[in-house]
Design an enzyme around this catalytic site. Structure first.
Site, short mmCIF file in Angstrom:
data_model
loop_
_atom_site.label_atom_id
_atom_site.label_comp_id
_atom_site.label_asym_id
_atom_site.label_seq_id
_atom_site.Cartn_x
_atom_site.Cartn_y
_atom_site.Cartn_z
N CYS A 226 35.54 24.06 12.11
CA CYS A 226 34.15 24.05 11.68
C CYS A 226 34.00 25.04 10.54
CB CYS A 226 33.23 24.43 12.84
SG CYS A 226 31.48 24.54 12.36
N CYS A 444 11.50 31.69 14.00
CA CYS A 444 12.62 30.80 13.72
C CYS A 444 12.15 29.38 13.44
CB CYS A 444 13.62 30.81 14.87
SG CYS A 444 12.93 30.24 16.44
#
Length: 491
Positions: A226, A444
């Site tokens: 990743c 967030c």
């Protein structure tokens, strides 16, 4: 802020709603007007609706469309010639693409789609550096195909749109210059990817291969690496191992220490394999019945380093995922609040005590800090982390329940870092009744932030300064810090 699953109603659907109400609620309201039917009739109607829906499904249909503005959630908005709204992934504003429908049916309020062919590319487009990115593949990133600077501009546009639509605020009124700041070291060139993610939850397919889930799917895209994983995660080699009888593997690489941890969730009835990774790790498991996190071997916590202190974070508890985020956010919050000796401060949704600790060091022996956190293990960690600061008290429970019972009638400063859904109207109104000099809101989710800013405006508090940070490169997520004061106080 304890991490939690994303609200499936948040994001792109909200771009087509008015006020606070998501589309799904509107659909439920319409459904609620239907007359109740007897059981047998209900079954027949359900079968008929299922058949109609199946016949009218538009999945796989392709449309040539011109892409409009970005939407909250990693999509862009387009319309078919018939005027139906498409939320299109893997594209950029201004492009002309062939969009293939991935979800939706005739008559739906909107369709979801992927851009499968780019007819007229944007100047901000790059070839996705990740070999697992693209339509129908890994859903971990949203903007692999965009230049890093363009990603930040898109995030800024989303934040600005949410502020205006939900709070009636321009960037200027919010005290924001409209930019999204990269974290130190993350300003990379086109086609480059910062390796920032210190926590990665891998899904495991039926063959025991580790990967990441596809967008809005339980299907797993097996991967060999990743690109956004931090070096401490990549060096474990999770993707190179087989994980028989395991459903998920969460890999954690602490910042500022060599602590590494994996948290395994077995499949129902599954047994844990012997864990042999490329680096030493502690191993935890998620219980099948109680869903709690239990120690298998090694430390049941990792040690994070930020704000001049070491923080114990146990059982996979919440900690900022970007290695620079904790220090960056503490600095932004403290610069905005400007604590004084002797101040009384609140740290709401305090996690393991990051902001409470920073406040305590600034308010001095004559000041006081109260932290409130709903996670039991996080409270234990916060009390351990701040045991040397007797002016700090940490209470366990939900903010909306604990705060009214504290007996506190006024405070000087407030930090709130709520979960993705936001703080909500009742909590915001209660905080205003305490007449704080300043509040710092760490968010967030820009939609939840905007809704709460509207609630603050109702009780006389307005933003004085706002900053936005790109702490999640390649994804649509963005972190904001807003400092509020009484609206009747001069700027």
């Amino acid at each position: 802020m304890p991490e939690e699953p994303k609200n499936p109603l948040a994001g792109e659907e909200q771009s087509l709603t008015s006020g606070d109400k998501p589309l799904a609620d509107e659909e439920q309201s319409l459904a609620g007007t239907e007359q109740p039917l007897p059981g047998a009739a209900k079954s027949l109607v359900a079968e008929e609706k299922s058949l109609i829906a199946e016949e009218k499904s538009l999945v796989g249909e392709e449309y040539e469309v011109e892409i409009g503005p970005v939407a909250h959630g990693g999509h862009c908005i387009a319309r078919t010639e018939a005027g139906q709204v498409l939320f299109v992934r893997h594209t950029l504003p201004g492009e002309r693409v062939i969009a293939r429908v991935t979800e939706g049916e005739e008559g739906a309020r909107f369709l979801r789609a992927d851009a499968v062919r780019i007819l007229q590319p944007s100047k901000d487009r790059v070839e996705a550096p990740c070999p697992f990115s693209g339509p129908g593949r890994c859903g971990g990133c949203d903007w692999q195909h965009a230049k890093p600077g363009a990603q930040r501009r898109l995030k800024g546009e989303v934040v600005a749109e949410q502020l205006m639509r939900l709070a009636g605020l321009t960037p200027e009124a919010a005290g924001w210059d409209g930019t999204v700041e990269p974290a130190p070291g993350d300003k990379v060139g086109p086609g480059e990817v910062p390796a920032w993610r210190t926590r990665v939850q891998y899904a495991v397919d039926a063959e025991g291969r580790a990967g990441l889930r596809k967008h809005r799917s339980h299907d797993v895209e097996p991967i060999t690496h990743c690109l956004i994983a931090a070096p401490g995660v990549s060096e474990l080699g999770v993707e190179q191992r087989d994980w028989p009888q395991i459903a998920t593997v969460e890999a954690i690489a602490a910042t500022g220490s060599h602590d590494r941890q994996v948290i395994l969730t077995p499949r129902p009835g599954g047994r844990l394999p012997i864990v042999e990774l490329d680096k030493p790790v502690s191993v935890m498991r998620v219980g099948e019945k109680d869903k709690g996190v239990h120690r298998v071997h090694g430390r049941p916590f990792v040690r994070e380093r930020a704000a001049g202190r070491t923080w114990r974070v146990g059982n996979g508890g919440f900690w900022q995922v970007h290695p620079k985020a904790a220090d960056l956010l503490v600095d932004a919050v403290m610069q905005g609040l400007m604590p004084k000796k002797g101040d009384m401060a609140l740290d709401l949704y305090c996690g393991v005590g990051l902001f409470a600790g920073a406040l305590a060091e600034r308010v001095g022996d004559k000041g006081a800090v109260l932290g409130i956190e709903s996670g039991k293990r996080a409270v234990e960690d916060a009390r351990h982390n701040l045991a040397d600061l007797d002016r700090v008290r940490i209470e366990h429970g939900k903010v909306e329940s604990i705060l009214p019972r504290t007996g506190i009638t006024d405070v000087d400063l407030v930090v709130l870092d709520p979960p993705r859904a936001g703080a909500g109207k009742s909590t915001v109104h209660h905080l205003a009744s305490l007449t704080p000099r300043r509040l710092a809101y760490v968010a967030c989710d820009p939609a939840a932030l905007a809704r709460d800013l509207k609630y603050f405006a109702e009780v006389g508090y307005a933003p004085r300064r706002m900053r936005a940070f790109d702490l999640f490169p390649m994804t649509h997520h963005v972190e904001c810090v807003v400092v509020l004061e009484r609206a009747d106080k001069g700027r």
